[in-house]
Design an enzyme around this catalytic site. Structure first.
Site, PDB file in Angstrom:
ATOM      1  N   SER A 184       0.628  -1.217   0.110  1.00 46.16           N
ATOM      2  CA  SER A 184       0.340   0.821   0.035  1.00 46.16           C
ATOM      3  C   SER A 184       0.974   1.417  -0.063  1.00 46.16           C
ATOM      4  O   SER A 184       0.274   2.305  -0.252  1.00 46.16           O
ATOM      5  CB  SER A 184      -1.049   0.047   1.092  1.00 46.16           C
ATOM      6  OG  SER A 184      -0.275  -0.163   1.994  1.00 46.16           O
ATOM      7  N   HIS A 212      -5.161  -3.680  -2.580  1.00 48.00           N
ATOM      8  CA  HIS A 212      -4.890  -2.516  -3.613  1.00 48.00           C
ATOM      9  C   HIS A 212      -5.238  -3.045  -5.163  1.00 48.00           C
ATOM     10  O   HIS A 212      -4.274  -2.286  -5.733  1.00 48.00           O
ATOM     11  CB  HIS A 212      -3.705  -1.869  -2.800  1.00 48.00           C
ATOM     12  CG  HIS A 212      -4.279  -1.159  -1.817  1.00 48.00           C
ATOM     13  ND1 HIS A 212      -4.288   0.601  -2.245  1.00 48.00           N
ATOM     14  CD2 HIS A 212      -3.581  -1.198  -0.613  1.00 48.00           C
ATOM     15  CE1 HIS A 212      -4.262   0.837  -0.943  1.00 48.00           C
ATOM     16  NE2 HIS A 212      -3.491  -0.088  -0.042  1.00 48.00           N
ATOM     17  N   LYS A 243     -11.498   0.206  -1.658  1.00 45.52           N
ATOM     18  CA  LYS A 243     -10.399   0.980  -3.043  1.00 45.52           C
ATOM     19  C   LYS A 243     -10.924   1.133  -3.922  1.00 45.52           C
ATOM     20  O   LYS A 243     -12.305   1.405  -4.392  1.00 45.52           O
ATOM     21  CB  LYS A 243      -9.440   0.165  -2.760  1.00 45.52           C
ATOM     22  CG  LYS A 243      -9.168  -0.153  -1.303  1.00 45.52           C
ATOM     23  CD  LYS A 243      -7.151   0.120  -1.112  1.00 45.52           C
ATOM     24  CE  LYS A 243      -7.526  -0.212   0.480  1.00 45.52           C
ATOM     25  NZ  LYS A 243      -7.913   0.777   1.824  1.00 45.52           N
TER      26      LYS A 243
HETATM   27  C1  LIG Z   1      -3.152  -3.724   2.243  1.00 47.98           C
HETATM   28  C2  LIG Z   1      -4.754  -3.525   2.917  1.00 47.98           C
HETATM   29  N1  LIG Z   1      -5.254  -3.830   4.259  1.00 47.98           N
HETATM   30  C3  LIG Z   1      -5.994  -3.981   4.571  1.00 47.98           C
HETATM   31  C4  LIG Z   1      -6.887  -2.648   4.332  1.00 47.98           C
HETATM   32  C5  LIG Z   1      -7.930  -1.955   5.122  1.00 47.98           C
HETATM   33  O1  LIG Z   1      -8.940  -2.018   4.693  1.00 47.98           O
HETATM   34  P1  LIG Z   1      -9.784  -1.389   5.083  1.00 47.98           P
HETATM   35  O2  LIG Z   1      -9.757   0.211   5.059  1.00 47.98           O
HETATM   36  O3  LIG Z   1     -11.172  -1.721   4.336  1.00 47.98           O
HETATM   37  O4  LIG Z   1     -10.366  -1.478   6.601  1.00 47.98           O
HETATM   38  C6  LIG Z   1      -5.864  -1.612   4.118  1.00 47.98           C
HETATM   39  C7  LIG Z   1      -6.259  -0.313   4.152  1.00 47.98           C
HETATM   40  O5  LIG Z   1      -5.626   0.815   3.885  1.00 47.98           O
HETATM   41  C8  LIG Z   1      -4.965  -1.729   2.655  1.00 47.98           C
HETATM   42  O6  LIG Z   1      -4.152  -1.128   2.332  1.00 47.98           O
END
Ligand SMILES: Cc1ncc(COP(=O)(O)O)c(C=O)c1O
Length: 419
Positions: A184, A212, A243
């Site tokens: 991310s 992502h 996203k």
């Molecule tokens: C790689 C990754 N996993 C999980 C999440 C968590 O997702 P959520 O925003 O739906 O809680 C994010 C959010 O930024 C993320 O970038």
């Protein structure tokens, strides 16, 4: 006398200091959204700080579907999926996702964070090990910390490092190998083929976070495992709606047996309210649009290539990104704040990422691009970056301000040298 638990709050000054100096970059209030632009402090800013890769958060069809779902089921489910909170739309979305991802079964969670935390905690036991890429998302780390299993971090995206870790574990331990499909902050794509090969040698089970990569990689945006053609080698896939699908919420996809288990054992599912009807209705429509309009993904990649080239030709260091997430490597936290503030003043909304989101002393301004950015938008953004490059420099050789103190979020768990 008892310890004063508020002492640390009184002594916390970082955010106040940054505000006083006029470059606090977080919790910026958005008063309106118009496609790729937001209105802040009465001025229009172009958004390059979101994860709305396909622009679906503002799509009128998605908004209408969210309104329809609200009219039909109400504003909220007011209870957990397990009890009173399961509506037909939840099950419809689970089936649509299972079909899309070619999985037996899918389970929705109220956030992606909960999906990671809930699944990692429920699926592992004390004698197991979770092998975790050092640049995995905080929700995975949280899941590792909540789990009773042993946390074994390995060097970012490195199959040899994973092998070194795996070979030292007891043969009979359960071994869960967890990684982001697209990281991310760096925008790197996981080297899944190599990681799978190593994991298989030692009886590991792969778990890939597609937050992502959904809507970005693979045919129709099916994610990293489809991009590499390794869907069958990854028993557990996690994803988010926050996203490309333009909303909020998350899911775990896998075998029917595993999903049935999680439905009854994942505390992050059982003890929290179900996703609101508006969210599920909107995501169902967004998924339908994503599947039927692949030109959005083509445009996203066209925009991505333009920005990679554009930033590089201006002299910025964008690391090893391969995706629409483009980190501008800056180094010092203070300079990343200044850079983001100047961008904002010039009409560009992007935020800095500092430790622990990235390694200490390796601050970035995180930019990310959308299929709905127009050529004119992108040219404007590059013009502003060119202006700031002249004004502040390009930081193309990131200065690690405190090299002796470089650390990352895993340092608490590092008992042995990372290899
Ligand atoms: C790689 C990754 N996993 C999980 C999440 C968590 O997702 P959520 O925003 O739906 O809680 C994010 C959010 O930024 C993320 O970038």
């Amino acid at each position: 006398m008892s310890k004063d638990i508020f002492k640390k709050c009184r002594e916390y000054h970082d955010s106040k200091d940054a505000r006083a100096q006029g470059f606090y970059p977080y919790f910026r209030r958005i008063d309106d959204s118009e496609g790729n632009h937001v209105i802040c402090e009465g001025k229009r800013k172009i958004m390059i700080g979101s994860n709305n890769y396909l622009g679906l958060a503002q799509d009128p069809r998605v908004i209408e579907a969210a309104c329809d779902a609200t009219r039909r089921f109400g504003a909220g489910c007011t209870g957990s999926r397990l009890l009173n909170g399961t509506i037909s739309l939840h099950e419809e979305l689970e089936s649509a996702l299972a079909d899309f991802l070619q999985r037996e079964s899918v389970l929705l969670f109220s956030t992606g964070f909960f999906a990671n935390q809930g699944a990692l905690t429920a699926l592992t036991e004390a004698e197991d090990a979770i092998l975790c890429d050092r640049e995995n998302h905080a929700s995975i780390i949280e899941g590792c910390q909540t789990s009773v299993a042993r946390l074994v971090p390995y060097r970012h995206n490195s199959a040899p490092a994973l092998r070194n870790r795996l070979k030292r574990l007891p043969e009979d331990a359960g071994k869960l190998v967890v990684m982001d499909g697209v990281f991310s902050m760096s925008g790197d794509i996981a080297d899944l083929p190599s990681m799978i090969e190593v994991s298989k040698e030692y009886g590991g089970v792969m778990y890939v976070d597609e937050a992502h990569s959904l809507g970005v990689l693979g045919p129709q945006g099916r994610g990293t495992v489809h991009h590499f053609g390794v869907n069958d080698d990854v028993p557990i896939v996690m994803g988010t709606f926050s996203k490309s699908l333009g909303s909020m919420g998350g899911f775990i996809a896998g075998s029917q047996e595993m999903i049935e288990f999680l439905k009854h054992k994942a505390r992050c599912l059982i003890f929290t309210a179900a996703l609101a009807p508006a969210v599920v209705g909107g995501v169902l429509k967004a998924l339908e649009i994503m599947r039927s309009e692949p030109e959005r993904i083509d445009q996203l990649w066209k925009n991505t290539r333009k920005m990679h080239e554009g930033f590089k030709s201006l002299g910025f260091n964008i690391g090893s990104t391969q995706t629409p997430i483009v980190p501008i490597l800056i180094g010092s936290e203070a300079r990343s704040f200044t850079f983001a503030q100047r961008l904002f003043e010039e009409g560009v909304f992007a935020t800095p990422a500092i430790y622990p989101a990235v390694r200490y002393g390796e601050a970035i301004v995180r930019t990310s691009f959308m299929s709905t950015h127009t050529e004119k938008d992108l040219d404007f953004i590059l013009e502003i970056f060119a202006k700031l490059a002249r004004e502040l420099g390009t930081f193309d050789d990131p200065v690690y301000t405190q090299p002796g103190r470089r650390r990352n979020i895993f340092d608490f768990a590092l008992q042995e040298q990372d290899r």
